[in-house]
Each structure stands twice: as C-alpha cells, then as structure tokens.
Design a protein around this motif. Structure first.
Motif, PDB file in Angstrom:
ATOM      1  N   THR A  47      56.931   9.752  55.775  1.00  0.00           N
ATOM      2  CA  THR A  47      55.992   9.722  56.716  1.00  0.00           C
ATOM      3  C   THR A  47      56.104   8.168  56.240  1.00  0.00           C
ATOM      4  OG1 THR A  47      55.021   9.167  54.552  1.00  0.00           O
ATOM      5  CG2 THR A  47      54.939  10.880  55.676  1.00  0.00           C
ATOM      6  N   LEU A  48      55.537   7.746  57.716  1.00  0.00           N
ATOM      7  CA  LEU A  48      55.258   6.058  58.954  1.00  0.00           C
ATOM      8  C   LEU A  48      54.222   6.087  58.638  1.00  0.00           C
ATOM      9  CD1 LEU A  48      56.755   3.550  59.446  1.00  0.00           C
ATOM     10  CD2 LEU A  48      56.201   4.747  61.966  1.00  0.00           C
ATOM     11  N   HIS A  49      53.583   4.947  58.179  1.00  0.00           N
ATOM     12  CA  HIS A  49      52.018   4.746  57.456  1.00  0.00           C
ATOM     13  C   HIS A  49      51.510   3.168  58.518  1.00  0.00           C
ATOM     14  CE1 HIS A  49      50.892   7.140  53.808  1.00  0.00           C
ATOM     15  NE2 HIS A  49      52.186   7.007  54.347  1.00  0.00           N
ATOM     16  N   ARG A  50      50.817   3.823  59.262  1.00  0.00           N
ATOM     17  CA  ARG A  50      50.261   2.226  59.861  1.00  0.00           C
ATOM     18  C   ARG A  50      49.020   1.518  58.804  1.00  0.00           C
ATOM     19  NH1 ARG A  50      48.353   3.528  65.381  1.00  0.00           N
ATOM     20  NH2 ARG A  50      46.168   3.955  63.670  1.00  0.00           N
TER      21      ARG A  50
ATOM     22  N   ALA B  63      40.687  -6.502  54.306  1.00  0.00           N
ATOM     23  CA  ALA B  63      39.383  -6.628  54.120  1.00  0.00           C
ATOM     24  C   ALA B  63      38.847  -6.158  55.902  1.00  0.00           C
ATOM     25  CB  ALA B  63      38.418  -7.907  54.155  1.00  0.00           C
ATOM     26  N   ALA B  64      40.270  -4.745  56.342  1.00  0.00           N
ATOM     27  CA  ALA B  64      39.070  -4.399  57.491  1.00  0.00           C
ATOM     28  C   ALA B  64      38.906  -3.358  56.719  1.00  0.00           C
ATOM     29  CB  ALA B  64      40.984  -4.212  57.830  1.00  0.00           C
ATOM     30  N   PRO B  65      38.469  -2.091  57.563  1.00  0.00           N
ATOM     31  CA  PRO B  65      38.044  -0.790  57.560  1.00  0.00           C
ATOM     32  C   PRO B  65      39.354   0.140  57.082  1.00  0.00           C
ATOM     33  CG  PRO B  65      37.014  -1.667  59.045  1.00  0.00           C
ATOM     34  CD  PRO B  65      37.761  -2.541  59.153  1.00  0.00           C
ATOM     35  N   ALA B  66      38.489   0.760  55.818  1.00  0.00           N
ATOM     36  CA  ALA B  66      39.913   2.178  55.402  1.00  0.00           C
ATOM     37  C   ALA B  66      40.698   3.088  55.888  1.00  0.00           C
ATOM     38  CB  ALA B  66      39.399   2.149  53.705  1.00  0.00           C
ATOM     39  N   ALA B  67      39.402   2.821  56.972  1.00  0.00           N
ATOM     40  CA  ALA B  67      39.270   4.077  58.008  1.00  0.00           C
ATOM     41  C   ALA B  67      40.739   3.417  59.280  1.00  0.00           C
ATOM     42  CB  ALA B  67      38.052   4.675  58.983  1.00  0.00           C
ATOM     43  N   GLU B  68      40.974   2.842  59.169  1.00  0.00           N
ATOM     44  CA  GLU B  68      41.719   1.917  60.327  1.00  0.00           C
ATOM     45  C   GLU B  68      43.742   2.097  59.458  1.00  0.00           C
ATOM     46  OE1 GLU B  68      41.457  -2.173  61.076  1.00  0.00           O
ATOM     47  OE2 GLU B  68      39.394  -2.148  61.426  1.00  0.00           O
ATOM     48  N   ALA B  69      43.127   2.977  58.804  1.00  0.00           N
ATOM     49  CA  ALA B  69      45.051   3.054  57.671  1.00  0.00           C
ATOM     50  C   ALA B  69      44.567   3.993  58.113  1.00  0.00           C
ATOM     51  CB  ALA B  69      44.980   3.289  56.257  1.00  0.00           C
TER      52      ALA B  69
ATOM     53  N   PHE C 183      59.257  -2.090  55.862  1.00  0.00           N
ATOM     54  CA  PHE C 183      58.206  -1.913  57.173  1.00  0.00           C
ATOM     55  C   PHE C 183      58.206  -3.459  58.263  1.00  0.00           C
ATOM     56  CE2 PHE C 183      57.037  -4.884  53.553  1.00  0.00           C
ATOM     57  CZ  PHE C 183      56.354  -6.517  54.153  1.00  0.00           C
ATOM     58  N   CYS C 184      58.047  -3.092  59.235  1.00  0.00           N
ATOM     59  CA  CYS C 184      57.702  -3.745  59.877  1.00  0.00           C
ATOM     60  C   CYS C 184      56.369  -4.647  60.476  1.00  0.00           C
ATOM     61  CB  CYS C 184      58.305  -3.377  60.938  1.00  0.00           C
ATOM     62  SG  CYS C 184      57.545  -2.562  62.275  1.00  0.00           S
ATOM     63  N   ILE C 185      55.986  -5.821  60.687  1.00  0.00           N
ATOM     64  CA  ILE C 185      54.853  -6.326  60.958  1.00  0.00           C
ATOM     65  C   ILE C 185      54.287  -6.733  62.241  1.00  0.00           C
ATOM     66  CG2 ILE C 185      54.396  -6.835  58.636  1.00  0.00           C
ATOM     67  CD1 ILE C 185      55.078  -9.724  59.804  1.00  0.00           C
ATOM     68  N   ASP C 186      53.560  -5.863  62.820  1.00  0.00           N
ATOM     69  CA  ASP C 186      52.473  -6.483  63.963  1.00  0.00           C
ATOM     70  C   ASP C 186      52.045  -7.969  64.013  1.00  0.00           C
ATOM     71  OD1 ASP C 186      51.872  -6.883  67.162  1.00  0.00           O
ATOM     72  OD2 ASP C 186      51.487  -4.248  67.292  1.00  0.00           O
ATOM     73  N   GLU C 187      51.651  -8.849  64.232  1.00  0.00           N
ATOM     74  CA  GLU C 187      50.875 -10.096  63.950  1.00  0.00           C
ATOM     75  C   GLU C 187      49.327  -9.823  64.883  1.00  0.00           C
ATOM     76  OE1 GLU C 187      51.183 -13.197  61.652  1.00  0.00           O
ATOM     77  OE2 GLU C 187      53.361 -13.590  62.539  1.00  0.00           O
ATOM     78  N   ASN C 188      50.450  -9.020  66.093  1.00  0.00           N
ATOM     79  CA  ASN C 188      49.616  -9.886  67.372  1.00  0.00           C
ATOM     80  C   ASN C 188      47.979  -8.055  66.699  1.00  0.00           C
ATOM     81  OD1 ASN C 188      50.539 -11.317  68.794  1.00  0.00           O
ATOM     82  ND2 ASN C 188      51.722 -10.113  70.112  1.00  0.00           N
ATOM     83  N   ALA C 189      48.406  -7.331  66.755  1.00  0.00           N
ATOM     84  CA  ALA C 189      47.952  -5.861  66.611  1.00  0.00           C
ATOM     85  C   ALA C 189      46.728  -6.563  65.082  1.00  0.00           C
ATOM     86  CB  ALA C 189      48.669  -4.748  67.058  1.00  0.00           C
TER      87      ALA C 189
ATOM     88  N   TYR D 111      53.761  -1.615  59.806  1.00  0.00           N
ATOM     89  CA  TYR D 111      53.835   0.146  59.495  1.00  0.00           C
ATOM     90  C   TYR D 111      54.777   0.345  58.490  1.00  0.00           C
ATOM     91  CZ  TYR D 111      52.407   0.089  64.819  1.00  0.00           C
ATOM     92  OH  TYR D 111      51.836   0.611  65.752  1.00  0.00           O
ATOM     93  N   ILE D 112      54.455   1.390  57.394  1.00  0.00           N
ATOM     94  CA  ILE D 112      55.192   1.407  56.307  1.00  0.00           C
ATOM     95  C   ILE D 112      56.225   2.392  56.418  1.00  0.00           C
ATOM     96  CG2 ILE D 112      54.626   0.887  53.963  1.00  0.00           C
ATOM     97  CD1 ILE D 112      52.553  -0.518  53.987  1.00  0.00           C
ATOM     98  N   THR D 113      57.736   2.330  55.803  1.00  0.00           N
ATOM     99  CA  THR D 113      58.186   4.149  55.910  1.00  0.00           C
ATOM    100  C   THR D 113      58.049   4.347  54.162  1.00  0.00           C
ATOM    101  OG1 THR D 113      60.287   2.384  54.870  1.00  0.00           O
ATOM    102  CG2 THR D 113      60.201   3.362  57.444  1.00  0.00           C
ATOM    103  N   THR D 114      57.597   5.315  53.683  1.00  0.00           N
ATOM    104  CA  THR D 114      57.629   5.916  52.623  1.00  0.00           C
ATOM    105  C   THR D 114      58.710   7.189  52.197  1.00  0.00           C
ATOM    106  OG1 THR D 114      56.186   7.928  53.113  1.00  0.00           O
ATOM    107  CG2 THR D 114      55.206   5.983  52.425  1.00  0.00           C
ATOM    108  N   HIS D 115      60.040   6.008  51.792  1.00  0.00           N
ATOM    109  CA  HIS D 115      61.209   6.720  51.972  1.00  0.00           C
ATOM    110  C   HIS D 115      61.304   8.570  51.750  1.00  0.00           C
ATOM    111  CE1 HIS D 115      66.019   6.713  50.347  1.00  0.00           C
ATOM    112  NE2 HIS D 115      65.958   7.246  51.280  1.00  0.00           N
ATOM    113  N   ILE D 116      60.603   9.094  50.422  1.00  0.00           N
ATOM    114  CA  ILE D 116      60.394  10.035  49.642  1.00  0.00           C
ATOM    115  C   ILE D 116      60.033  11.052  50.090  1.00  0.00           C
ATOM    116  CG2 ILE D 116      62.466   9.228  47.951  1.00  0.00           C
ATOM    117  CD1 ILE D 116      60.222   9.626  46.534  1.00  0.00           C
ATOM    118  N   ASP D 117      59.054  10.585  50.825  1.00  0.00           N
ATOM    119  CA  ASP D 117      57.792  11.107  51.393  1.00  0.00           C
ATOM    120  C   ASP D 117      58.483  11.493  52.611  1.00  0.00           C
ATOM    121  OD1 ASP D 117      56.970  11.381  48.680  1.00  0.00           O
ATOM    122  OD2 ASP D 117      54.649  10.511  49.135  1.00  0.00           O
TER     123      ASP D 117
END
Length: 326
Positions: free
Chosen positions: A253-256, A262-268, A235-241, A245-251
């Motif tokens: 996909t890219l997840h934010r 403690a952030a709301p789950a809906a932000e993922a 993954f890579c991280i954006d500390e400002n935001a 951003y996480i890769t799923t190798h065999i799936d």
C-alpha cells in the motif's frame, strides 16, 4: 485510515525479472533513473519514460555488498550505501552512457556493528544522513571536499528507531545474511522547515526532528508524526502540500500522511493498494520526478513484485518501477 475513491494513475515504466528486490530509486535530471537491486548486488539504470521508448533497463555495476539507498550529492554524482559489508560508494556518472564502464570509488567502510545501512538523504552540501535499521540510529557522513572520502559519526539515536526484538521476525535478505526486523528505515530532509523525517518500521511510525541550519545537528527531541502504519518503509515528502507518501513494503500500500502531527487524523489516507493493485506489489522507495511540475504530482516507486514474505497478495510479479500521478 481513510481509503480515497479518486485513485491516482499508475503506470509501469520498467520491469526486471521476478525475485529482483528493487530497494531504492533516484531520478536523474534527464528523467532517467537509478535503482538498486538489493538481493542481486546490482545497480541499474532505467531510461526516462517516453511513449516511443525502445530501450529497457541497463545494469550499471555489480557491487560487493547489498546495495541499498542512493543519494545525488552533486549533479550526476551519486552515493550508494550497502550492507554486508556496510559501506558507501561513489558513482560519478558525469559523461557516462548506458553500457559503458562506470567510475566507482569506495568512500567509506563502516564499523562492523553498522550492519543495516538503509535509507539516506542529502542534508546539506557534503553531508549525508544514512539510516541504520539494524543498529537503530542515523549516521552522519561528512564528505571531503573532493567527495572521494568521508567520515561517519552517530547523528541521532532514539527509541522510535529501534529494530525488532523478535528473532522469528528477522529479515533474511540472502541465504547467508539476515538483519533484525528493521528499525529506522527511510530518512528525508525537509529543506523549508529545517526538519528531518524518518520512518521506524518496527515501531510503525513516521517521526521528525528539527535540525540546526548551521551545524546540521539535531536541534530537538524527535516527535512522532503518525503511528500504527504496519510495514512502513521508505517515503517521499511534499512540503508544499504538507504530506508524506509512505510505502508499506509487505502490505502493498501507499499511505498519504500529513507532515504536521497536529493535523486531523482524517487527512491521512490509503491512496494505493486497497483494494490490492498487482502493479504495486512490494513497494519500497519513492522519488519525485524531475520534470517541471512533477514535484508533488508525479513520483516513481521501486517494487519487488511481491518477492519479500509474508506476501498477502499470494502472487509474484516482475520487479518494477512504477510511475504514479497524483
């Protein structure tokens, strides 16, 4: 997890043949990149993307082991970790030009049980962290002042880093070398918050730990930031935001994911791969671009084109470096 409608812009900037496992990527200050080809035991150079580019990837070196992660410890000096054997090599690319011999030095050979050196990051000047996905821990490497040697010790071990226990899910990296399903995989330092984030593939988590800014040792117990992300890789991280951003190798996909548990789950959200995008098969690692304004906006990803089974896409493409503009 939410699937966003406003898809980021994907561009394939370089390709290597099918069945190349491009594992890790780093962007140099001039915009060119270094990429490890794990199953070919090779390190490659990729030119900076340009509309009039006429040169393709160039092999930098063949290695003894299976090259994994890359860290730039000082300008144009890179450290590449590898498996089989577990080792750390220094590549001095100051003044290097594509096609020329490279200045490589073996810095450290790890103990025999350190079989799964994977993701890594620079924690502080002369201090590198390396995830051991087979032993379920993170190593700390302290480099000598000249950077030509180093010592390793266990920095942190935690249940969230544990590798898989099912022998049927072992990962066969070559015909003769296998590791358990990876535990701790990617590791990144968040400079502003003095934390280290890491992924645990077997436990399907993103976790973090506070770090003492003076000793660079863990200053808290790890806490899980997000869980339930299948096939989580690097993954890579954006500390400002405040996101990763996480890769799923065999799936494929890219997840934010928010960096704050403690952030709301809906932000993922899934930002790439649902529906599947054949330009983004087998994503492994990520690195922000180095041009002004790139951080948080433009990232580069290494992919294996669907080489690694199981492959739900059911298709094999050339391995590639993909540019994503968010």
């Amino acid at each position: 997890m939410t699937v966003i409608n406003d898809q980021p812009k994907l561009t394939t900037v370089a390709t290597l043949p099918e069945h190349y496992f491009l594992e890790n990527i780093v962007v140099r200050v001039d915009g060119s990149m270094l990429v490890t080809a794990l199953n070919r035991r090779e390190l490659w150079w990729v030119p900076a993307p340009a509309d009039d580019a006429t040169i393709g990837p160039v092999m930098v070196d063949r290695m003894e082991g299976l090259p994994m992660s890359i860290v730039e410890a000082e300008p144009d000096v890179f450290y590449v970790s590898s498996m089989a054997p577990a080792a750390l090599d220094r590549f001095d690319l100051r003044g290097w030009v594509p096609g020329a011999p490279v200045n490589r030095t073996r810095v450290l050979t790890f103990e025999s049980h350190a079989a799964g050196l994977n993701g890594s990051c620079l924690l502080a000047p002369g201090v590198i962290l390396i995830a051991d996905c087979a032993a379920g821990l993170i190593w700390r490497v302290d480099l000598t002042e000249d950077g030509l040697a180093g010592t390793a010790k266990v920095w942190l071990r935690h249940e969230s880093m544990a590798p898989g226990t099912d022998p049927e899910r072992a990962v066969h990296l070559t015909q003769t070398f296998s590791i358990p399903y990876p535990g701790v995989n990617g590791v990144r330092a968040a400079e502003k918050s003095h934390r280290v984030y890491y992924t645990g593939s077997w436990e399907q988590v993103l976790a973090r730990v506070a770090v003492d800014p003076v000793t660079h040792e863990p200053a808290s117990d790890p806490e899980v930031v997000a869980k339930g992300i299948h096939a989580v890789d690097d993954f890579c991280i954006d500390e400002n935001a405040g996101v990763a951003y996480i890769t799923t190798h065999i799936d494929n996909t890219l997840h934010r994911v928010p960096l704050d548990p403690a952030a709301p789950a809906a932000e993922a959200a899934v930002v790439v791969g649902d529906p599947i995008d054949h330009r983004f098969l087998g994503p492994s690692s990520a690195a922000w671009g180095r041009a002004p304004g790139d951080y948080g906006r433009v990232a580069y990803f290494s992919t294996d084109g669907g080489h690694t089974p199981p492959n739900p896409a059911g298709i094999i493409k050339p391995a590639s470096v993909v540019r994503i503009e968010f």
